[in-house]
Enzyme design. Structure first.
Site, mmCIF file in Angstrom:
data_model
loop_
_atom_site.group_PDB
_atom_site.id
_atom_site.type_symbol
_atom_site.label_atom_id
_atom_site.label_comp_id
_atom_site.label_asym_id
_atom_site.label_seq_id
_atom_site.Cartn_x
_atom_site.Cartn_y
_atom_site.Cartn_z
ATOM 1 N N ASP A 28 12.658 18.506 -65.235
ATOM 2 C CA ASP A 28 12.686 17.889 -63.896
ATOM 3 C C ASP A 28 11.729 16.704 -63.894
ATOM 4 O O ASP A 28 10.833 16.601 -64.744
ATOM 5 C CB ASP A 28 12.259 18.899 -62.815
ATOM 6 N N SER A 29 11.908 15.829 -62.907
ATOM 7 C CA SER A 29 10.987 14.705 -62.760
ATOM 8 C C SER A 29 9.563 15.190 -62.488
ATOM 9 O O SER A 29 8.608 14.486 -62.794
ATOM 10 C CB SER A 29 11.437 13.821 -61.602
ATOM 11 N N TYR A 64 11.876 10.364 -59.122
ATOM 12 C CA TYR A 64 13.024 9.662 -59.687
ATOM 13 C C TYR A 64 13.999 9.213 -58.593
ATOM 14 O O TYR A 64 14.854 8.356 -58.843
ATOM 15 C CB TYR A 64 13.809 10.592 -60.622
ATOM 16 N N GLY A 65 13.897 9.853 -57.436
ATOM 17 C CA GLY A 65 14.935 9.737 -56.396
ATOM 18 C C GLY A 65 15.284 8.329 -55.955
ATOM 19 O O GLY A 65 16.412 8.065 -55.545
ATOM 20 N N CYS A 92 17.184 19.038 -62.055
ATOM 21 C CA CYS A 92 16.875 17.889 -61.211
ATOM 22 C C CYS A 92 18.223 17.308 -60.781
ATOM 23 O O CYS A 92 19.041 16.932 -61.637
ATOM 24 C CB CYS A 92 16.084 16.876 -62.025
ATOM 25 N N ASN A 93 18.449 17.270 -59.486
ATOM 26 C CA ASN A 93 19.745 16.761 -59.000
ATOM 27 C C ASN A 93 19.899 15.280 -59.297
ATOM 28 O O ASN A 93 20.987 14.813 -59.612
ATOM 29 C CB ASN A 93 19.871 17.000 -57.494
ATOM 30 N N THR A 94 18.801 14.543 -59.174
ATOM 31 C CA THR A 94 18.873 13.098 -59.386
ATOM 32 C C THR A 94 19.277 12.799 -60.827
ATOM 33 O O THR A 94 20.161 11.969 -61.084
ATOM 34 C CB THR A 94 17.510 12.449 -59.051
ATOM 35 N N GLU A 121 5.236 16.511 -53.558
ATOM 36 C CA GLU A 121 4.421 16.315 -54.773
ATOM 37 C C GLU A 121 2.936 16.155 -54.412
ATOM 38 O O GLU A 121 2.068 16.505 -55.189
ATOM 39 C CB GLU A 121 4.897 15.086 -55.560
ATOM 40 N N CYS A 128 18.079 19.064 -53.738
ATOM 41 C CA CYS A 128 16.984 18.520 -54.556
ATOM 42 C C CYS A 128 16.129 19.723 -54.901
ATOM 43 O O CYS A 128 15.809 20.531 -54.018
ATOM 44 C CB CYS A 128 16.179 17.493 -53.759
ATOM 45 N N THR A 129 15.767 19.850 -56.160
ATOM 46 C CA THR A 129 15.080 21.082 -56.573
ATOM 47 C C THR A 129 13.649 21.180 -56.026
ATOM 48 O O THR A 129 13.018 22.225 -56.153
ATOM 49 C CB THR A 129 15.078 21.212 -58.111
ATOM 50 N N HIS A 130 13.151 20.120 -55.427
ATOM 51 C CA HIS A 130 11.857 20.210 -54.763
ATOM 52 C C HIS A 130 11.967 20.905 -53.395
ATOM 53 O O HIS A 130 10.986 21.447 -52.889
ATOM 54 C CB HIS A 130 11.283 18.811 -54.499
HETATM 55 N N1 DGL Z 1 13.705 17.364 -58.041
HETATM 56 C C1 DGL Z 1 14.555 16.272 -58.212
HETATM 57 C C2 DGL Z 1 15.923 16.448 -57.664
HETATM 58 O O1 DGL Z 1 16.414 17.576 -57.660
HETATM 59 C C3 DGL Z 1 14.000 14.896 -58.224
HETATM 60 C C4 DGL Z 1 13.220 14.427 -57.144
HETATM 61 C C5 DGL Z 1 12.623 13.081 -57.442
HETATM 62 O O2 DGL Z 1 11.979 12.931 -58.466
HETATM 63 O O3 DGL Z 1 12.810 12.190 -56.597
HETATM 64 O O4 DGL Z 1 16.562 15.507 -57.276
#
Ligand code: DGL
Length: 274
Positions: free
Chosen positions: A11-12, A43-44, A74-76, A159, A193-195
């Protein structure tokens, strides 16, 4: 003899730990190697090319450390880099290795949860703009209506551990309100988003009780288990000692402190450079 190694989880930053936690619960015997690119998160809001470049570096790093299977938790990265890596890079790097994402398993299962057929997706700008959720959901549940909303402030808030501050909650309320206003018939909200699972309880407290708020970790874990049972030779290359190790591109002590919020276990990471 075939090389045996852990399943890589990337993940990011910290978000993929929410997925790893569910995968570990479902597959406790497997070994995992987690890599958080915390130094370059989020990363988004990054461009397609940059997300692809960073993700490929991470995948190569995990392969070089013995992983044959890498999950982009990570979805992105799943939205912007997965397909190119699968189609263009993997055949050159090692055609027997595999890289899987989190959007496909989520969209395979999420259609079963809606009664109205209106599904809301909250995600990063990158994921929303890629239209991956809309395209994938329509493959598996063609009758559903998908309504998306990007929440660019959420990952930085999470974060930096500011998501439960008064200001943080105002951002979250506003984004959820905008999504539900776009379509009041939404009865399932996917945390795309996994966050975001870290916000699940709070979001549940501000939406009508008829709206289900769904984190994707358990769906990803279920689909991974099915995948491994169908791919015997890959499964044989996944080591099974119940161990988990963590790598971060940021300061290890900082990662360990924040990671426990997402992972609910003590974390002792190693710093690496990509
Ligand atoms: N956790 C990530 C996701 O699922 C990335 C979030 C990010 O870095 O912006 O998209």
């Amino acid at each position: 003899m075939k090389k045996v190694g852990p399943i890589g989880v990337f993940d990011s930053g910290y978000g993929g730990l929410t997925v790893l936690s569910d995968i570990r619960e479902r597959l406790p015997n497997y070994d995992f190697l987690y890599l958080g690119d915390n130094a370059r998160a989020p990363y988004g809001t990054r461009s397609f090319d940059v997300v692809y470049e960073y993700t490929l570096e991470a995948v190569n790093e995990l392969f070089s450390r013995g992983c044959s299977l890498v999950i982009l938790a990570c979805n992105t990265a799943s939205a912007k880099a997965l397909r190119t890596i699968q189609q263009n890079d993997l055949p050159k790097i090692n055609p027997n290795n595999r890289v899987l994402g989190v959007i496909r398993p989520t969209t395979e299962l999420i259609g079963q949860l809606t009664e109205t057929g209106h599904i809301g997706v909250l995600a990063t700008e990158g994921t929303v703009n890629s239209q991956s959720y809309v395209l994938e959901l329509l493959k598996f549940s063609p009758e559903t209506k998908v309504i998306q909303h990007a929440c660019p402030m959420w990952v930085p808030l999470i974060e930096n551990h500011r998501h439960d501050s008064v200001a943080g909650q105002l951002f979250i309320q506003e984004d959820v309100r905008i999504l539900l206003e776009k379509d009041p018939e939404i009865d399932v909200i996917v945390l795309g988003c996994t966050h975001y699972p870290i916000l699940k309880e709070y979001i549940e407290s501000i939406v009508p009780p008829s709206v289900k708020v769904v984190a994707q970790g358990k769906m990803v874990a279920q689909k991974l288990e099915e995948y491994l049972s169908k791919h015997a030779s890959l499964n044989l290359r996944c080591s099974k000692n119940g161990q988990v190790e963590f790598l971060t591109t940021e300061k290890a002590t900082e990662f360990d402190k924040k990671a426990s919020v997402f992972f609910h276990e003590n974390v002792c990471s190693t710093h690496i450079k990509l």
